[in-house]
Structure formats: C-alpha cells, structure tokens
Design a protein around this motif. Structure first.
Motif, PDB file in Angstrom:
ATOM      1  N   ARG A  96      73.521  40.350  15.641  1.00  5.77           N
ATOM      2  CA  ARG A  96      72.798  41.418  14.957  1.00  5.77           C
ATOM      3  C   ARG A  96      71.486  40.907  14.360  1.00  5.77           C
ATOM      4  NH1 ARG A  96      74.265  46.223  16.959  1.00  5.77           N
ATOM      5  NH2 ARG A  96      76.521  46.590  16.758  1.00  5.77           N
ATOM      6  N   ALA A  97      71.504  39.686  13.834  1.00  5.29           N
ATOM      7  CA  ALA A  97      70.273  39.133  13.268  1.00  5.29           C
ATOM      8  C   ALA A  97      69.202  39.015  14.347  1.00  5.29           C
ATOM      9  CB  ALA A  97      70.542  37.772  12.625  1.00  5.29           C
ATOM     10  N   VAL A  98      69.581  38.571  15.536  1.00  4.38           N
ATOM     11  CA  VAL A  98      68.618  38.458  16.634  1.00  4.38           C
ATOM     12  C   VAL A  98      68.119  39.844  17.028  1.00  4.38           C
ATOM     13  CG1 VAL A  98      68.330  37.804  19.058  1.00  4.38           C
ATOM     14  CG2 VAL A  98      69.547  36.274  17.479  1.00  4.38           C
ATOM     15  N   GLU A  99      69.032  40.815  17.084  1.00  9.07           N
ATOM     16  CA  GLU A  99      68.652  42.190  17.424  1.00  9.07           C
ATOM     17  C   GLU A  99      67.634  42.726  16.407  1.00  9.07           C
ATOM     18  OE1 GLU A  99      70.746  46.646  17.622  1.00  9.07           O
ATOM     19  OE2 GLU A  99      71.978  44.830  17.511  1.00  9.07           O
ATOM     20  N   PHE A 100      67.910  42.513  15.115  1.00  7.21           N
ATOM     21  CA  PHE A 100      66.998  42.991  14.075  1.00  7.21           C
ATOM     22  C   PHE A 100      65.666  42.241  14.138  1.00  7.21           C
ATOM     23  CE2 PHE A 100      70.927  43.959  11.200  1.00  7.21           C
ATOM     24  CZ  PHE A 100      71.297  44.972  12.070  1.00  7.21           C
ATOM     25  N   TYR A 101      65.743  40.931  14.375  1.00  4.61           N
ATOM     26  CA  TYR A 101      64.525  40.117  14.472  1.00  4.61           C
ATOM     27  C   TYR A 101      63.630  40.617  15.604  1.00  4.61           C
ATOM     28  CZ  TYR A 101      61.611  36.339  16.246  1.00  4.61           C
ATOM     29  OH  TYR A 101      60.546  35.619  16.742  1.00  4.61           O
ATOM     30  N   GLU A 102      64.226  40.918  16.755  1.00  4.53           N
ATOM     31  CA  GLU A 102      63.444  41.380  17.891  1.00  4.53           C
ATOM     32  C   GLU A 102      62.668  42.639  17.544  1.00  4.53           C
ATOM     33  OE1 GLU A 102      62.845  40.252  21.004  1.00  4.53           O
ATOM     34  OE2 GLU A 102      63.840  38.379  20.457  1.00  4.53           O
ATOM     35  N   LEU A 103      63.281  43.525  16.788  1.00  4.25           N
ATOM     36  CA  LEU A 103      62.632  44.782  16.425  1.00  4.25           C
ATOM     37  C   LEU A 103      61.468  44.539  15.468  1.00  4.25           C
ATOM     38  CD1 LEU A 103      63.479  47.540  17.485  1.00  4.25           C
ATOM     39  CD2 LEU A 103      64.555  47.998  15.284  1.00  4.25           C
ATOM     40  N   LEU A 104      61.688  43.678  14.483  1.00  3.16           N
ATOM     41  CA  LEU A 104      60.655  43.409  13.483  1.00  3.16           C
ATOM     42  C   LEU A 104      59.505  42.596  14.066  1.00  3.16           C
ATOM     43  CD1 LEU A 104      63.011  42.457  10.501  1.00  3.16           C
ATOM     44  CD2 LEU A 104      61.664  44.575  10.684  1.00  3.16           C
ATOM     45  N   SER A 105      59.817  41.507  14.735  1.00  4.84           N
ATOM     46  CA  SER A 105      58.775  40.589  15.191  1.00  4.84           C
ATOM     47  C   SER A 105      57.946  41.159  16.331  1.00  4.84           C
ATOM     48  CB  SER A 105      59.392  39.255  15.625  1.00  4.84           C
ATOM     49  OG  SER A 105      60.254  39.423  16.735  1.00  4.84           O
ATOM     50  N   SER A 106      58.478  42.155  17.038  1.00  9.85           N
ATOM     51  CA  SER A 106      57.720  42.813  18.103  1.00  9.85           C
ATOM     52  C   SER A 106      56.819  43.913  17.559  1.00  9.85           C
ATOM     53  CB  SER A 106      58.676  43.424  19.130  1.00  9.85           C
ATOM     54  OG  SER A 106      59.443  44.460  18.537  1.00  9.85           O
ATOM     55  N   PHE A 107      56.978  44.237  16.286  1.00  9.32           N
ATOM     56  CA  PHE A 107      56.238  45.318  15.621  1.00  9.32           C
ATOM     57  C   PHE A 107      56.678  46.699  16.113  1.00  9.32           C
ATOM     58  CE2 PHE A 107      52.159  42.568  14.808  1.00  9.32           C
ATOM     59  CZ  PHE A 107      52.920  41.728  14.010  1.00  9.32           C
ATOM     60  N   ASP A 108      57.823  46.796  16.813  1.00 12.12           N
ATOM     61  CA  ASP A 108      58.323  48.111  17.231  1.00 12.12           C
ATOM     62  C   ASP A 108      58.757  48.938  16.023  1.00 12.12           C
ATOM     63  OD1 ASP A 108      57.888  47.417  19.837  1.00 12.12           O
ATOM     64  OD2 ASP A 108      59.992  47.041  20.327  1.00 12.12           O
ATOM     65  N   PHE A 109      59.250  48.264  15.012  1.00  6.55           N
ATOM     66  CA  PHE A 109      59.729  48.902  13.794  1.00  6.55           C
ATOM     67  C   PHE A 109      59.466  47.931  12.650  1.00  6.55           C
ATOM     68  CE2 PHE A 109      63.199  48.788  10.669  1.00  6.55           C
ATOM     69  CZ  PHE A 109      63.154  50.080  10.145  1.00  6.55           C
ATOM     70  N   MET A 110      59.194  48.482  11.476  1.00  5.91           N
ATOM     71  CA  MET A 110      59.003  47.605  10.325  1.00  5.91           C
ATOM     72  C   MET A 110      59.727  48.192   9.117  1.00  5.91           C
ATOM     73  SD  MET A 110      57.808  44.665   9.628  1.00  5.91           S
ATOM     74  CE  MET A 110      56.890  44.473  11.137  1.00  5.91           C
ATOM     75  N   SER A 111      60.504  47.330   8.459  1.00  8.74           N
ATOM     76  CA  SER A 111      61.170  47.733   7.215  1.00  8.74           C
ATOM     77  C   SER A 111      60.136  47.894   6.117  1.00  8.74           C
ATOM     78  CB  SER A 111      62.200  46.680   6.808  1.00  8.74           C
ATOM     79  OG  SER A 111      63.222  46.570   7.770  1.00  8.74           O
ATOM     80  N   SER A 112      60.531  48.543   5.041  1.00 11.43           N
ATOM     81  CA  SER A 112      59.609  48.785   3.934  1.00 11.43           C
ATOM     82  C   SER A 112      59.373  47.510   3.137  1.00 11.43           C
ATOM     83  CB  SER A 112      60.173  49.864   3.013  1.00 11.43           C
ATOM     84  OG  SER A 112      61.377  49.410   2.412  1.00 11.43           O
ATOM     85  N   THR A 113      58.347  47.548   2.320  1.00 11.47           N
ATOM     86  CA  THR A 113      57.942  46.364   1.563  1.00 11.47           C
ATOM     87  C   THR A 113      59.053  45.761   0.706  1.00 11.47           C
ATOM     88  OG1 THR A 113      55.552  46.654   1.566  1.00 11.47           O
ATOM     89  CG2 THR A 113      56.496  45.708  -0.413  1.00 11.47           C
ATOM     90  N   PRO A 114      59.839  46.524  -0.074  1.00  8.62           N
ATOM     91  CA  PRO A 114      60.902  45.876  -0.848  1.00  8.62           C
ATOM     92  C   PRO A 114      61.897  45.112   0.029  1.00  8.62           C
ATOM     93  CG  PRO A 114      60.511  48.082  -1.678  1.00  8.62           C
ATOM     94  CD  PRO A 114      59.733  47.959  -0.405  1.00  8.62           C
TER      95      PRO A 114
END
Length: 927
Positions: free
Chosen positions: A323-341
C-alpha cells in the motif's frame, strides 16, 4: 526626518547584501551611495534652487527605497550583486518614474565613467582570480569547470536554455573569498531572472536547488561531506532512504513504527528520475516548508518525502509495503496530492493530517472561551478553522446571570482573531479562521464591518475571515424588495437549527411575536438595503463572503443527524456541527492534467487514481492526531472526506478550450461527474471491505439519493425555482443500488483551493482561471516570476516567442488581448481572470455543484465592479443552486517589480494579488 526613515527602511531590506566591484573586490551594500548618485543626476538636470532641492530630496528618497526593495527581492540575505546591476536598477527606477531627462543624464554619466576607466587602463587586465572559502576557513581557487558542469547538468534535456548565460552572470557576481556554501545559491539567483524570458529556466533553477539539497541532506544523514549528481542520486536513493528514516526516528521527528516497514523494499521503489518533474516554485516551497529538518538543515529529499507520507498513510494496512508503494506512486507522479497538513505531518509523532475543522460556538462564557481554546489547539497542527457564531446573543441582549446587557458577538470575535494570529502552526504557515453569522442575527450590520480599516479598532478583526450564512428566505425578500427582521438568538433560538420551509415558517412566527410586542430586541431593515450593504462591504474589504445555508443543508447527505451551521475557512466544506461534534474533513486533489489523453479524460486511469486516493483519505481518519475530543468523535462517526480537483485551467489549455465558453462549462460538468462517480463507487468498495460509517442508516445515501438527486430537494423547497442543467452521462442507476447497501464515508467530494499543492505539482490552482500570463507570485517562500508555460509553448510553435513578446506581456500586465500579432483563437483561450465575464465562472461552478456532496472554493473576478453587476452575479450564484462563494477579486492598482532583459529596457512584472491570511495569493487554507 524623512531621509532617516527611508535610510532605515532600506537598510533593513538589504541586510547582509554585498557589492562586487569591477575589480573583483567586495564591499558592504550602502543605500546612501544610491541616494548620492541619484541626487547628482537630478541636480545636473534641474539645478539646486531651494524649492527644487526639497522636491529632489523627496524624489530621491522614494527612488532609493524602490531600488533597494527591488535588489532585496532579487537577492537572498547575505547574497552578492554586481555594481553594474545596481546601476541598472537605478536607471530603471528613473525611467519608471518618467524622469527621462535625469535618466539620460545618468546613462551619459555611466558611459563617460566607463570611457575614463578604459583610458586609465589601456592594457586589458587579466580576470582576477577568485578563491573560495571553505567551512574550515581555508581557501582554494574557484573550480570554474565544475561550476559550468553543474549548470550543464541542470540544463540537460531542456529546450531553449543556455548554460553559458548562467555561468557568465554567476562569475560576474562572485567575489574573491566567497564562501563555498554560497556558490550554489549564486547559480540559482543568476538563473532565476531568466524564467520570465523562457519558462524552462524554472526547471533549471529547480535542478540547481536540488543539487544543493542533495549535498545538504546526504551530508547530514551520512555525517560526512557528500555530493551527488542526478545520476548518482538515482542509484543512491535506496541506501539514503534507509539511513534517512533511521535518522528521523533518532531525532524524534518520525514515528518509530516506520522502522517496522521493509525499508530496503521501499527504498528500491523510489524513482529518482521524478525529482526532475519539479519547477522552481514547487521545489523551493517543499524545501522551505515541507521537508524534514533539524536546526535549519534539510535532510529529506523529494522521493523520501513522498514515501514518508505514503508510509504514514499505510500504517494500519495489512500489506503495508504494497500500500505504501501504491500511495507513493500516486503522490510522486503528481496524479494526486494530499493536502498540506497530511504532507506536513504524515509519518511524524504528531500526525495531524486533517485539513478543516468546523465548530459551533455556544451562548455562554465557558462555551465561548472553550471554543477559542479549541481553535488554538486545532490550529497548532495546521488545521483551517470555520466557526459558527450565530448562537451568541446580540448587542444589548439581556444577561440573566448578571442582570446586565450583552456586548454582542463582536468583542469575542476580536479575541478569536488575535488567537489565530498567535498560533502560527509552527512557523510553517499562518493560523487562520473564518467566522460565520446568519443574516438574521441582530449584530449582522456590525459583523459586515469587521474588516473595515476605519472605525473603532477594538471592534475590528483585520486578520480574521468572515462569511454570511444566508437563508433562502432572505434572498426571496431581496427579490421581492420586502422587509427583513433581525433578531437576537436567545429570543429566536429555533432559527439556528432550521432551514428550508421549516425555517421560513418559524421566522414568520417570530416576526409576528415581535409585532405583538413579545420580542423586544429586534430591528426591521429593508432586505435590499441590507443586501446592498453586504455587497458594498464585500467589494470594499473582500468580506464577508456570501454562503447559502439552505442548499448546504437541503442537499446534505447527513441531514438526518444534524445541521450544517457554517462552512470552513475556504468555503468548500459543509458538515454538521454541534456542542458534541467538531466537524473534520480530510482533503486531497486529483490533478486533471495528468489524466488527459488526445481524446479527453482517461476514465480508466481516473478511476484507478480516485480509488487509491479515497483509500488514502479514509486512512487519514483513523491515523489522525486529534487535539480535541469532539473532533475525534465526529470524524470517526461520520468519516467524511473531500476529494477535489486541480489543474482545471491547464486541462482547458491542453484541450484547446477557452474558459469563457459553453465547451468549458460542459467540460466542468463532465470532469466532475467522472470524479464524483468514481469517488462514490470507491467509497462503496471501502464499505464492503471495512464496513459502512456508523450513521449511514437514515442518510440520503441509504435512501439511494445521490448528489444529483438531492437537487430535487432544493428545487422543492424553492417552489421549483432552480435553473440548472441536470443531465448525466454515466450509469448512475447501478451505482445508486450499490450506495443503498453502504458507504464508507458520509461525504466524499469537496473542491479546495489547492494553492500550495498546485505550486508543488506545477499546475493551475483548483478550478481557477489563469490570474495573469506573466506575474510575480509572493508567498512565504519568497517571490517567483510566473510565466504561463502553455502560452509560451503555443507562441513558440508559431514563431512568436521572443524578447519583444516578453516585453509586450510585461507592458500589458500579462494580457495577450492588445498584442496584435497574436491570433484571435489564442486571445480567446488565454484570457486572464479579469478578462473573463464572471458569469462563466458561476455557470461552470453550478455544473460541478450538482455532483458534489459538499461545496467548492469559488473565487469570482470582476474587472469593473459596480452595484448592479455584483447584484446580478451573486443572485445568479444563488439561482443556480451554489452552496458557497469565496473571495471576490476586483481589479486594483497593479504592483510591479522592475526588471531587465538583455537590452536593459524598462519592463514591469505585475505582482499577484494578496488574499487569504493563510499563505499565498490564492488562499491555501486547507491545502
């Protein structure tokens, strides 16, 4: 006295700035030398009469301050600047002030001095040898070849950038004995001004900054001097990552549970090539405010940052590494970004990951100060706040306990304002709060004036945002030009929890009681008069924002177990609040541009992104650190999240669509329908896996009523008056059946401003139109020249992008409309925010709103505001069923920074407008 004040101001602006002289020596910057030189130029032209001297004195003080401010903006603290650059700025200041004769005299003076220097030194002198001072105080000769190699690496693979320009300008600005640690910053500072000529220099600056960050982080983590090229870092990321996690845990910055992950596996999943995606503004923002640091040393590199956030969100997963790799792929590709907090705090010892908190303030002293205390605790860890103050009794109301009279809500708002200022979220961004008051409250007229710069300052809140919470009945009274009655809430207590037809019926009953003399503390006003005052203060102060109570409640999926009493700091969250529950929302945004193909939106990829994003947002609820018990209670019971979008304007550029068009409105409709459909579907899947949220039964979801269906509830309350296209394109019937079986989240969708996370990913903010095609953006990380890269690309393809075009864009404040050689179709697609008819913004927002179970942060732009225009615009917003609006942007005086290109001519770079008190020009309160 004026001269002393200006001198002090200039000195404070230029603290630590050094001047490189023509012979290579270096001296401290002295603003008085600018004053002397400028004064001589004026005297040479205008003479020295008594009257003229006083005028010259004042002009020189102003010009000197402008020059020093420009130099300070362009150079960091303790930086260096060549003497010729200072003289260039003096010339530009004179030209900007239209002192053309004086500027000509100054230019001639510089030319004469240059000739004198040439005559005095007929033999060409060898370039002075520059030495670098190392940390231990020793010196070595500057390695020019290594400097050039670093620049060439930063420029590799980028079109239309010239390493030579950066190297030459850097060498000119260095001085003998320059500290080694300043070399990298000098390269960046010399590359940064080139961004306005060629947007690709933004990536060059980012790569030069990345070079410095690698050296800083590797040196700290491995406790030895280390540097790495991009290729070397890609190979070294795995080893670095494991050492970084251990270092962060040892320093008690990161959660020790991160050590339980398979760090080698996660390190191998890091993609170092993704470091090259950043623009300068994005990476500088991360460096200044997001990366983990110890005593001002950053030791977190970009891919480690994204993996740290991913690990923090996967702590409770069964297969945490996958799951960490799955979440990392989404964030680091800029496909999705979590909020600042979430980006700030995931994986840390205090994982306050939620974005927004909504409270309702009781009408007693203990409850009021308890709410202010809650504000402080929630704000401390980066939460944005929305407070409902409607229950607090009005000015002059009777206080039974003391047999006295109330001072009303305003003095308490002043305390809440000062609390927001005092709690600044650990220095990462300013604390901020928005106060909401219903339009029937007896203190509403004073509330409207809270942000005015005149009047009793004890009854002003200059740092707090404010918003009107408007019932439909008031808008109907405005439409009918009828009277409106203001009440104190302790005499009309039921109005606070009622909406729609029930509110209207009870409100009329209270009016009858007032007419019968059974309510003493009330006031009658013309609804139109109050509406005009609301619009007038909105134009004058930017507040209070206009938000609509009935659409927020009538379309709320959770109306069976509470009431929405306000929105949040950025007006996109619409959740129930009570004395027992502080509403919480957890935000993230899908990057629309990353989901485009030649045929439009890639629905399959979008579905995958949304599914993972919803899982990440749902995980926030269980991992989140709750500083106030009432917020934990509400979040775990209802599990609301707010998935939004960003890059809407960029998507329109890619599709060749003008924002002010029916095609843009249709794209707003279609794109939001897709995101909504897949978000709701993902929540049903999470419910199958993890169970439905505890208050699901009785919700609109449990009745098969989706956001699109809830429009009928609003239309019914308004007697059928709701003008909105309600068409759909997807199979909502199948989804409706799934929803009836269970939802994991009471709310799924909200569009936040995304100012900072859009900067990080390098896309347009949220649903915003382009502010200007060329401007200077100012935030807590500094000032950044922003050029519209999409416009630059298209003009390059037409052979129109050159220095003349850049100067034209500066002259016209980024507008392409007056530039004759630009084709008409480009002019239509690259209209700036103030060149759009704001009704297009409302129409696009209305199409999105039908798919949202919460709301959207909707800024409205008006270049030539007037009472009738504002009236028509905000009535249209209400008629289209919008739940909330955000800032009203109006065209003000343009602030400019003077800068140069190679010909040294005058050109102005517009400054972006200031806005929300959270951070940047386009409020990032939740993001």
């Amino acid at each position: 006295m004026l001269a002393v004040n200006v001198q002090e101001s200039n000195t404070s602006l230029a603290v630590g700035l050094r001047v490189v002289r023509r012979d290579g020596s270096v001296t401290d910057f002295d603003p008085n030398k600018i004053r002397v030189a400028t004064t001589k130029a004026f005297l040479a032209v205008e003479g020295d009469s008594a009257t003229g001297s006083q005028r010259i004195h004042e002009l020189v003080d102003t010009l000197t301050e402008q020059v020093v401010a420009a130099l300070s903006r362009r150079q960091p603290a303790n930086g260096s600047i060549h003497i010729e650059d200072i003289q260039d700025q003096v010339e530009l200041a004179l030209m900007r002030g239209e002192h053309h004769k004086v500027a000509r005299a100054y230019v001639l003076y510089r030319a004469e001095r240059a000739r004198e220097r040439a005559a005095a030194q007929p033999q060409k002198q060898a370039e002075p040898q520059i030495h670098v001072t190392l940390d231990d105080g020793s010196r070595k000769a500057l390695d020019v070849r290594a400097l050039a190699q670093a620049v060439h690496e930063a420029c590799a693979g980028l079109d239309d950038v010239e390493p030579r320009l950066i190297v030459e300008d850097t060498l000119r600005n260095l001085y003998d004995g320059v500290p080694e640690k300043e070399l990298g910053q000098a390269l960046i500072m010399c590359a940064r001004p080139l961004i306005e000529r060629e947007p690709n220099y933004s990536e060059v600056c980012a790569r030069l900054l990345l070079r410095e960050l690698r050296s800083e982080a590797l040196g700290f983590v491995f406790n030895e001097h280390r540097a790495a090229s991009q290729a070397e870092m890609e190979a070294a990321y795995t080893d670095y990552f494991q050492a970084y996690i251990r270092c962060g845990v040892d320093l008690e910055l990161l959660d020790p549970r991160l050590l339980e992950f398979d760090l080698e596996r996660l390190g191998q999943a890091l993609d170092g090539k993704r470091d090259l995606q950043f623009g300068y503004l994005g990476l500088q923002t991360l460096y200044d405010r997001y990366f983990q640091h110890w005593e001002d040393t950053r030791f977190e590199l970009p891919q480690a940052f994204f993996m740290r956030v991913a690990m923090g969100l996967a702590l409770n997963e069964i297969d945490r590494e996958a799951r960490a790799v799955e979440f990392y792929e989404l964030l680091s590709s800029f496909d999705f970004m979590s909020s600042t907090p979430t980006l700030f705090n995931a994986g840390t010892l205090r994982p306050q990951l939620s974005s927004c908190y909504l409270t309702t303030v009781p009408d007693d002293l203990s409850g009021i100060y308890g709410s202010i205390r809650d504000n402080a605790l929630l704000s401390k860890f980066a939460g944005g706040l929305g407070n409902d103050w409607t229950r607090v009794r009005a000015l002059g109301a009777h206080i039974k306990g003391t047999n006295g009279k109330s001072q009303g809500v305003v003095p308490f708002l002043k305390v809440a304002n000062d609390t927001a200022v005092a709690v600044n979220q650990g220095g990462k961004r300013k604390g901020a709060v928005c106060a909401y008051l219903e339009t029937w409250h007896l203190d509403i007229e004073e509330f409207l004036e809270l942000r005015k710069n005149t009047g009793d300052d004890r009854r002003r809140t200059h740092d707090m945002n404010t918003a009107n919470w408007i019932p439909d009945l008031f808008m109907e009274r405005v439409r009918d030009e009828a009277e409106w009655t203001l009440f104190s809430p302790e005499e009309a207590p039921e109005l606070h929890d009622l909406y729609g037809k029930a509110f209207a019926e009870k409100y009329r009953e209270y009016e009858a009681l007032a007419d019968a003399g059974k309510i003493r503390n009330f006031k009658r006003v013309g609804a139109v008069d109050l509406w005009r005052k609301m619009l007038g203060l909105l134009f004058e102060t930017g507040h209070p924002w206009l938000t609509f109570k009935d659409p927020c409640n009538l379309r709320s999926p959770q109306q069976h177990c509470g009431v929405v009493h306000s929105s949040n700091l950025c007006t996109e969250i619409t959740l129930n609040t009570s004395d027992q529950e502080i509403a919480v929302c957890n935000l993230g945004s899908v990057n629309l541009v990353r989901h485009l193909t030649d045929d439009g939106l890639d629905q399959d990829k979008l579905a995958r992104t949304v599914r993972t994003a919803m899982r990440m947002l749902d995980n926030v609820i269980d991992i989140n650190y709750y500083s106030v018990p009432a917020s934990r209670n509400a979040n775990l019971r209802h599990r609301p999240v707010g998935l939004g979008i960003m890059g809407f304007q960029d998507a329109l550029y890619a599709l060749g669509i003008a924002y002010g068009s029916e095609q843009a409105v249709a794209f707003a409709d279609r794109s939001m329908e897709l995101v909504s459909y897949h978000a709701i579907w993902a929540s049903t899947e999470l419910a199958e896996e993890r169970g439905a949220y505890s208050t699901f039964q009785g919700s609109l979801w449990s009745q098969g009523i989706l956001p699109l269906d809830s429009l009928e509830l609003l239309a019914d309350s308004r007697g059928g008056a709701l003008e909105l296209d309600r068409s759909a394109t997807l199979d909502w019937d199948s989804l409706r059946e799934r929803v009836r079986r269970g939802m994991r989240n009471s709310n799924c969708l909200a569009i936040a401003p995304t100012a900072t996370i859009a900067n990080i990913t390098g896309v347009s903010q949220s649903i915003e139109p382009t502010y200007q095609n060329l401007y200077v953006k100012s935030n807590l990380s500094g000032e950044f020249t922003i050029v519209n890269p999409a416009l630059a690309r298209e003009l390059k393809a037409l052979g129109l992008w050159d220095e003349v075009m850049v100067n034209d864009l500066k002259y016209y404040d980024g507008s392409v409309q007056p530039i004759e050689r630009i084709p008409a179709d480009l002019k239509a697609r690259y209209r700036q925010a103030f060149e759009l008819d704001p009704r297009w913004l409302v129409e696009a927002a209305a199409r999105r709103q039908k798919w949202l179970d919460q709301s959207q942060s909707l800024n409205l732009y008006m270049s030539e505001p007037s009472g009738p225009k504002l009236d028509a615009l905000y009535r249209l917003a209400w008629e289209r069923g919008l739940k909330t609006t955000y800032y009203l942007r109006t065209m003000g005086r343009t602030h400019v920074e003077k800068s140069t290109v190679t010909d040294g001519q005058l050109n102005a770079v517009p400054m972006a407008p200031q806005a929300c008190s959270i951070d940047d020009p386009d409020c990032e309160a939740c993001q």
